[in-house]
Design a protein around this motif. Sequence first.
Motif, PDB file in Angstrom:
ATOM      1  N   TYR A  60      -7.164  -0.315  -1.426  1.00 51.09           N
ATOM      2  CA  TYR A  60      -6.707   0.883  -0.725  1.00 51.09           C
ATOM      3  C   TYR A  60      -7.057   2.195  -1.426  1.00 51.09           C
ATOM      4  O   TYR A  60      -6.861   3.266  -0.878  1.00 51.09           O
ATOM      5  CB  TYR A  60      -5.191   0.815  -0.499  1.00 51.09           C
TER       6      TYR A  60
ATOM      7  N   SER B  85      -5.634   3.545  -3.999  1.00 56.36           N
ATOM      8  CA  SER B  85      -4.507   4.217  -4.652  1.00 56.36           C
ATOM      9  C   SER B  85      -3.580   3.165  -5.240  1.00 56.36           C
ATOM     10  O   SER B  85      -3.583   2.008  -4.822  1.00 56.36           O
ATOM     11  CB  SER B  85      -3.743   5.103  -3.660  1.00 56.36           C
TER      12      SER B  85
ATOM     13  N   GLN C  38       2.809   0.969  -4.124  1.00 52.57           N
ATOM     14  CA  GLN C  38       4.240   1.024  -4.402  1.00 52.57           C
ATOM     15  C   GLN C  38       4.680  -0.385  -4.763  1.00 52.57           C
ATOM     16  O   GLN C  38       4.078  -1.364  -4.328  1.00 52.57           O
ATOM     17  CB  GLN C  38       5.023   1.443  -3.158  1.00 52.57           C
TER      18      GLN C  38
ATOM     19  N   THR D 163      -4.999  -1.701  -5.545  1.00 54.45           N
ATOM     20  CA  THR D 163      -5.634  -0.418  -5.885  1.00 54.45           C
ATOM     21  C   THR D 163      -7.093  -0.423  -5.446  1.00 54.45           C
ATOM     22  O   THR D 163      -7.581   0.545  -4.860  1.00 54.45           O
ATOM     23  CB  THR D 163      -5.521  -0.134  -7.396  1.00 54.45           C
TER      24      THR D 163
ATOM     25  N   GLU E 125       0.849  -1.188   0.000  1.00 61.16           N
ATOM     26  CA  GLU E 125       0.000   0.000   0.000  1.00 61.16           C
ATOM     27  C   GLU E 125       0.888   1.241   0.000  1.00 61.16           C
ATOM     28  O   GLU E 125       1.901   1.295   0.695  1.00 61.16           O
ATOM     29  CB  GLU E 125      -0.874  -0.007   1.247  1.00 61.16           C
ATOM     30  N   TYR E 126       0.511   2.223  -0.784  1.00 64.24           N
ATOM     31  CA  TYR E 126       1.246   3.485  -0.790  1.00 64.24           C
ATOM     32  C   TYR E 126       0.751   4.331   0.372  1.00 64.24           C
ATOM     33  O   TYR E 126      -0.439   4.583   0.512  1.00 64.24           O
ATOM     34  CB  TYR E 126       1.050   4.242  -2.106  1.00 64.24           C
ATOM     35  N   ASP E 127       1.651   4.736   1.223  1.00 59.10           N
ATOM     36  CA  ASP E 127       1.313   5.545   2.392  1.00 59.10           C
ATOM     37  C   ASP E 127       1.924   6.927   2.223  1.00 59.10           C
ATOM     38  O   ASP E 127       3.133   7.089   2.315  1.00 59.10           O
ATOM     39  CB  ASP E 127       1.841   4.872   3.658  1.00 59.10           C
ATOM     40  N   GLU E 128       1.092   7.914   1.954  1.00 58.13           N
ATOM     41  CA  GLU E 128       1.580   9.278   1.723  1.00 58.13           C
ATOM     42  C   GLU E 128       2.298   9.853   2.939  1.00 58.13           C
ATOM     43  O   GLU E 128       3.237  10.620   2.798  1.00 58.13           O
ATOM     44  CB  GLU E 128       0.418  10.196   1.339  1.00 58.13           C
ATOM     45  N   LYS E 129       1.837   9.491   4.139  1.00 61.15           N
ATOM     46  CA  LYS E 129       2.429  10.034   5.364  1.00 61.15           C
ATOM     47  C   LYS E 129       3.801   9.429   5.638  1.00 61.15           C
ATOM     48  O   LYS E 129       4.645  10.055   6.253  1.00 61.15           O
ATOM     49  CB  LYS E 129       1.491   9.801   6.538  1.00 61.15           C
ATOM     50  N   GLY E 130       3.992   8.204   5.205  1.00 63.00           N
ATOM     51  CA  GLY E 130       5.288   7.559   5.362  1.00 63.00           C
ATOM     52  C   GLY E 130       5.589   7.080   6.767  1.00 63.00           C
ATOM     53  O   GLY E 130       6.728   6.825   7.096  1.00 63.00           O
TER      54      GLY E 130
ATOM     55  N   SER F 198       4.002   4.292   8.757  1.00 63.78           N
ATOM     56  CA  SER F 198       3.096   3.191   9.036  1.00 63.78           C
ATOM     57  C   SER F 198       3.791   1.859   8.778  1.00 63.78           C
ATOM     58  O   SER F 198       4.902   1.812   8.265  1.00 63.78           O
ATOM     59  CB  SER F 198       1.839   3.301   8.176  1.00 63.78           C
TER      60      SER F 198
END
Length: 101
Positions: free
Chosen positions: A66, A68, A71, A63, A35-40, A42
């Motif tokens: 989640y 999105s 990665q 996709t 999963e792509y985590d924008e906050k970075g 987790s």
Amino acid sequence: MIKITRVNSINQPYIFCDICGEKITVAGMGTALNEYDEKGNSVVEVMYAHKGNCFKEAEKRLTAKYGSIPQWHELDKFLTWLLQNSGISPERLRELAQDDM
């Protein structure tokens, strides 16, 4: 998914594709997706997939789950990071490889 197969009483760990269920026996032909985590900040689960159709299906599933695009990393690079994060030095890795020969 990581599993151990047992052949002739010998444990053999492998990474299995989470899409087709087959072993990924050539790291250069595999991927690790997450999963792509924008906050970075987790901890996320990793999905393993062969390149090609399995990768496309894994990307589609993640996709949808989640919302999105996930990665992804080349499996050989991912495994290198895993070893480094486990505290295994290049020297120790060479020692371990010699023990198995």
